[in-house]
Design an enzyme around this catalytic site. Structure first.
Site, PDB file in Angstrom:
ATOM      1  N   ASN A   1       0.862  -1.177   0.000  1.00  0.00           N
ATOM      2  CA  ASN A   1       0.000   0.000   0.000  1.00  0.00           C
ATOM      3  C   ASN A   1       0.901   1.231   0.000  1.00  0.00           C
ATOM      4  O   ASN A   1       1.521   1.559   1.015  1.00  0.00           O
ATOM      5  CB  ASN A   1      -0.883  -0.037   1.264  1.00  0.00           C
ATOM      6  CG  ASN A   1      -1.919   1.065   1.270  1.00  0.00           C
ATOM      7  OD1 ASN A   1      -1.968   1.895   0.354  1.00  0.00           O
ATOM      8  ND2 ASN A   1      -2.726   1.098   2.305  1.00  0.00           N
TER       9      ASN A   1
ATOM     10  N   ARG B   1      -2.433  -2.101  -3.628  1.00  0.00           N
ATOM     11  CA  ARG B   1      -3.714  -1.451  -3.411  1.00  0.00           C
ATOM     12  C   ARG B   1      -3.737  -0.191  -4.268  1.00  0.00           C
ATOM     13  O   ARG B   1      -2.848   0.650  -4.172  1.00  0.00           O
ATOM     14  CB  ARG B   1      -3.853  -1.078  -1.944  1.00  0.00           C
ATOM     15  CG  ARG B   1      -5.101  -0.325  -1.662  1.00  0.00           C
ATOM     16  CD  ARG B   1      -5.110   0.132  -0.235  1.00  0.00           C
ATOM     17  NE  ARG B   1      -6.399   0.706   0.072  1.00  0.00           N
ATOM     18  CZ  ARG B   1      -6.666   1.307   1.197  1.00  0.00           C
ATOM     19  NH1 ARG B   1      -5.744   1.404   2.121  1.00  0.00           N
ATOM     20  NH2 ARG B   1      -7.852   1.815   1.404  1.00  0.00           N
TER      21      ARG B   1
ATOM     22  N   HIS C   1     -12.728   1.948   0.376  1.00  0.00           N
ATOM     23  CA  HIS C   1     -12.572   0.880   1.398  1.00  0.00           C
ATOM     24  C   HIS C   1     -13.139  -0.459   0.921  1.00  0.00           C
ATOM     25  O   HIS C   1     -13.504  -1.309   1.734  1.00  0.00           O
ATOM     26  CB  HIS C   1     -13.298   1.230   2.718  1.00  0.00           C
ATOM     27  CG  HIS C   1     -12.755   2.416   3.437  1.00  0.00           C
ATOM     28  ND1 HIS C   1     -13.559   3.284   4.138  1.00  0.00           N
ATOM     29  CD2 HIS C   1     -11.489   2.874   3.586  1.00  0.00           C
ATOM     30  CE1 HIS C   1     -12.819   4.237   4.684  1.00  0.00           C
ATOM     31  NE2 HIS C   1     -11.560   4.024   4.364  1.00  0.00           N
TER      32      HIS C   1
ATOM     33  N   HIS D   1     -16.952   0.393   8.215  1.00  0.00           N
ATOM     34  CA  HIS D   1     -15.494   0.573   8.286  1.00  0.00           C
ATOM     35  C   HIS D   1     -15.290   1.920   8.962  1.00  0.00           C
ATOM     36  O   HIS D   1     -15.505   2.970   8.363  1.00  0.00           O
ATOM     37  CB  HIS D   1     -14.877   0.546   6.881  1.00  0.00           C
ATOM     38  CG  HIS D   1     -13.386   0.744   6.888  1.00  0.00           C
ATOM     39  ND1 HIS D   1     -12.492  -0.267   6.627  1.00  0.00           N
ATOM     40  CD2 HIS D   1     -12.633   1.842   7.170  1.00  0.00           C
ATOM     41  CE1 HIS D   1     -11.263   0.203   6.732  1.00  0.00           C
ATOM     42  NE2 HIS D   1     -11.322   1.490   7.054  1.00  0.00           N
TER      43      HIS D   1
ATOM     44  N   ARG E   1     -12.653  14.607   7.847  1.00  0.00           N
ATOM     45  CA  ARG E   1     -13.490  14.885   6.670  1.00  0.00           C
ATOM     46  C   ARG E   1     -14.920  15.138   7.115  1.00  0.00           C
ATOM     47  O   ARG E   1     -15.425  14.494   8.035  1.00  0.00           O
ATOM     48  CB  ARG E   1     -13.467  13.717   5.693  1.00  0.00           C
ATOM     49  CG  ARG E   1     -12.153  13.566   4.964  1.00  0.00           C
ATOM     50  CD  ARG E   1     -12.234  12.436   3.950  1.00  0.00           C
ATOM     51  NE  ARG E   1     -10.944  11.778   3.876  1.00  0.00           N
ATOM     52  CZ  ARG E   1     -10.771  10.468   3.794  1.00  0.00           C
ATOM     53  NH1 ARG E   1     -11.811   9.650   3.748  1.00  0.00           N
ATOM     54  NH2 ARG E   1      -9.563   9.957   3.745  1.00  0.00           N
TER      55      ARG E   1
ATOM     56  N   GLY F   1     -10.026   1.020  12.860  1.00  0.00           N
ATOM     57  CA  GLY F   1      -9.559   1.565  14.154  1.00  0.00           C
ATOM     58  C   GLY F   1     -10.626   1.775  15.210  1.00  0.00           C
ATOM     59  O   GLY F   1     -10.543   1.226  16.314  1.00  0.00           O
TER      60      GLY F   1
ATOM     61  N   ASN G   1     -11.765  -1.120  18.067  1.00  0.00           N
ATOM     62  CA  ASN G   1     -11.229  -0.798  19.398  1.00  0.00           C
ATOM     63  C   ASN G   1     -12.142  -0.022  20.325  1.00  0.00           C
ATOM     64  O   ASN G   1     -11.897   0.024  21.523  1.00  0.00           O
ATOM     65  CB  ASN G   1      -9.932   0.014  19.238  1.00  0.00           C
ATOM     66  CG  ASN G   1      -8.861  -0.803  18.558  1.00  0.00           C
ATOM     67  OD1 ASN G   1      -8.488  -1.856  19.055  1.00  0.00           O
ATOM     68  ND2 ASN G   1      -8.400  -0.339  17.415  1.00  0.00           N
TER      69      ASN G   1
ATOM     70  N   GLU H   1      -6.845  -6.029   5.021  1.00  0.00           N
ATOM     71  CA  GLU H   1      -6.765  -5.691   3.592  1.00  0.00           C
ATOM     72  C   GLU H   1      -5.572  -6.375   2.930  1.00  0.00           C
ATOM     73  O   GLU H   1      -5.636  -6.765   1.762  1.00  0.00           O
ATOM     74  CB  GLU H   1      -6.682  -4.170   3.434  1.00  0.00           C
ATOM     75  CG  GLU H   1      -8.009  -3.508   3.801  1.00  0.00           C
ATOM     76  CD  GLU H   1      -7.893  -2.049   4.184  1.00  0.00           C
ATOM     77  OE1 GLU H   1      -7.270  -1.755   5.227  1.00  0.00           O
ATOM     78  OE2 GLU H   1      -8.427  -1.203   3.454  1.00  0.00           O
TER      79      GLU H   1
END
Ligand code: AMP
Length: 416
Positions: A8, A112, A201, A229, A262, A351, A355, A404
């Site tokens: 990646n 990727r 994603h 995701h 974002r 993430g 978690n 991934e």
């Protein structure tokens, strides 16, 4: 056994994982950050026999090898001027560290690639014409596709005998029906410029949907799934019959739900209004929407969900940011349940999804109307593949760490 590299490449970084295939055993993984700087940081973890399904990959900083409980870690800080030098260094280091004896052991490299447009609805072996198309698609992903193409060329130079495969982050969403991917704009912009929803994603949504079917002991073809995701970038996908039928990201990864920095969905006329009143250039505005909005913009203190959860009891802005984050996700889930006429499971990954116990709890508690019931104790875990809904829950909630790199290596394997 053949070794496959999953790669990646970003504008200033390179992440890789070396796997033994088809055994799916991780041999090494690593990252180079700050490519182009005098103090680029290289980390390579290796020397452990792990199954790819179990691996949670995350990088850390700091020229030495340390022994950790999971194996060995090589770290170095040095000047790396460009991607070619970075890739050269990684491959040399893999031999120096005895991870491989010869470059030729690496028989496949999967890259990727962020934007595949309408040209790529599945992974492909890289040819000159594929590379030319990836270059042309840079219009859609100006920060990413040029770096992806550079990474492909650099690996091809050093490993001319390895199969080079492009795995697109948009391919999985190419199954969306036209009524879902088309914007309500004059049709000619679609035919002229490909102005439509492409999503992102896709590699992650695809992977967790496959794992969900395994966990549920059902065929993907009979399931309605909603995959969340939730990392720094957040996207939600409705999956029916193993195919993406709708997703929250759009022409670019800027749309959909609230993300770390974002904005997610915003009325476009508001963008022009703010630009005019603040005297902002187009570039300034795009930067604000991508880098200064989302959790950071609302909270004014951090883009990291952990920081916000820590202070939300005493900081109104942090609390508001968390509420808006959860609220937008719940809205999309409701929308997708309506679109699919039901749902069998909701899947949490990346993430925050892997978690954050409280964020998963807040989302699921808002969905009780749809017959989803949280198992509070089962939810009290991080980064494990586990069912977090009660046995009685009509709709399942699943925590599935994304992988991934494994998905990319499997794509390479399938094209050998
Ligand atoms: P990713 O993009 O998948 O690497 O996810 C990065 C995001 O995960 C960061 O923005 C963090 O806020 C978030 N994250 C990581 N660990 C936690 C945690 N324990 N609680 C909440 N958020 C977390």
């Amino acid at each position: 056994m053949a070794k496959t590299m999953a790669v990646n490449v970003g504008s200033s970084s390179l992440k890789f994982q070396l796997l033994e295939m088809p055994a799916e055993r991780v041999i090494a993984n690593g990252v180079i950050e700050r490519i182009g700087m005098d103090d680029a940081i290289v980390t390579i973890k290796y020397g452990e026999q792990r199954s790819a399904e179990q691996l949670a990959v995350h990088s850390e900083d700091n020229a030495h090898v340390t022994h950790t409980k999971n194996g060995k870690k090589y770290e170095n800080i040095l000047a790396i001027k460009d991607h070619q030098q970075a890739i050269n260094f990684v491959l040399q280091q893999l031999t120096t560290l005895d991870i491989i004896q010869d470059f030729n052991e690496i028989t496949g490299v999967g890259h990727r690639v962020v934007a595949g447009g309408e040209w790529f609805n599945h992974s492909v072996v890289v040819t000159d014409s594929v590379l030319e198309k990836i270059d042309r698609l840079s219009d859609y992903a100006p920060l990413h596709n040029p770096a992806n193409a550079m990474g492909i060329r650099a690996f091809q130079k050093l490993l001319p005998n390895a199969l080079s495969v492009a795995v697109f982050d948009t391919s999985f969403h190419q199954t969306m029906p036209k009524e879902n991917y088309l914007y309500s704009l004059p049709y000619q912009y679609y035919t002229r410029y490909g102005a439509r929803k492409y999503g992102a994603h896709g590699i992650s949504h695809h992977y967790v949907s496959q794992r969900a079917a395994v966990m549920m002991n059902r065929n993907l073809s009979e399931l309605k799934l909603i995959t969340l995701h939730m990392g720094a970038g957040v996207s939600i996908t409705a999956i029916e019959d193993g195919k993406s039928i709708d997703t929250s990201m759009g022409f670019s990864p800027l749309s959909g739900v609230t993300m770390a920095t974002r904005s997610g969905d915003v009325d476009p006329s508001l963008v022009y209004y703010i630009q005019e009143h603040e005297g902002l250039s187009n570039d300034d505005m795009v930067n604000i929407l991508n880098k200064k909005s989302g959790l950071l913009g609302i909270s004014t203190i951090s883009s990291d969900m952990r920081d916000l959860l820590d202070v939300q009891d005493t900081n109104d802005h942090a609390q508001l940011a968390v509420k808006i984050f959860v609220n937008r996700i719940v809205k999309y889930i409701g929308q997708y349940i309506a679109e699919m006429g039901g749902v069998d499971a909701i899947i949490f990954t990346a993430g925050i999804g892997e978690n954050s116990i409280p964020v998963r709890q807040m989302i699921i508690e808002r969905l009780s109307y749809f017959g989803i019931e949280l198992d509070v104790e089962a939810n009290n875990v991080r980064g494990q593949e586990v069912e977090i809904s009660t046995a009685a829950s009509r709709v399942k909630a699943l925590l599935i760490p994304t992988n991934e790199e494994l998905m990319i290596a499997r794509e390479v394997e399938s094209l050998k």
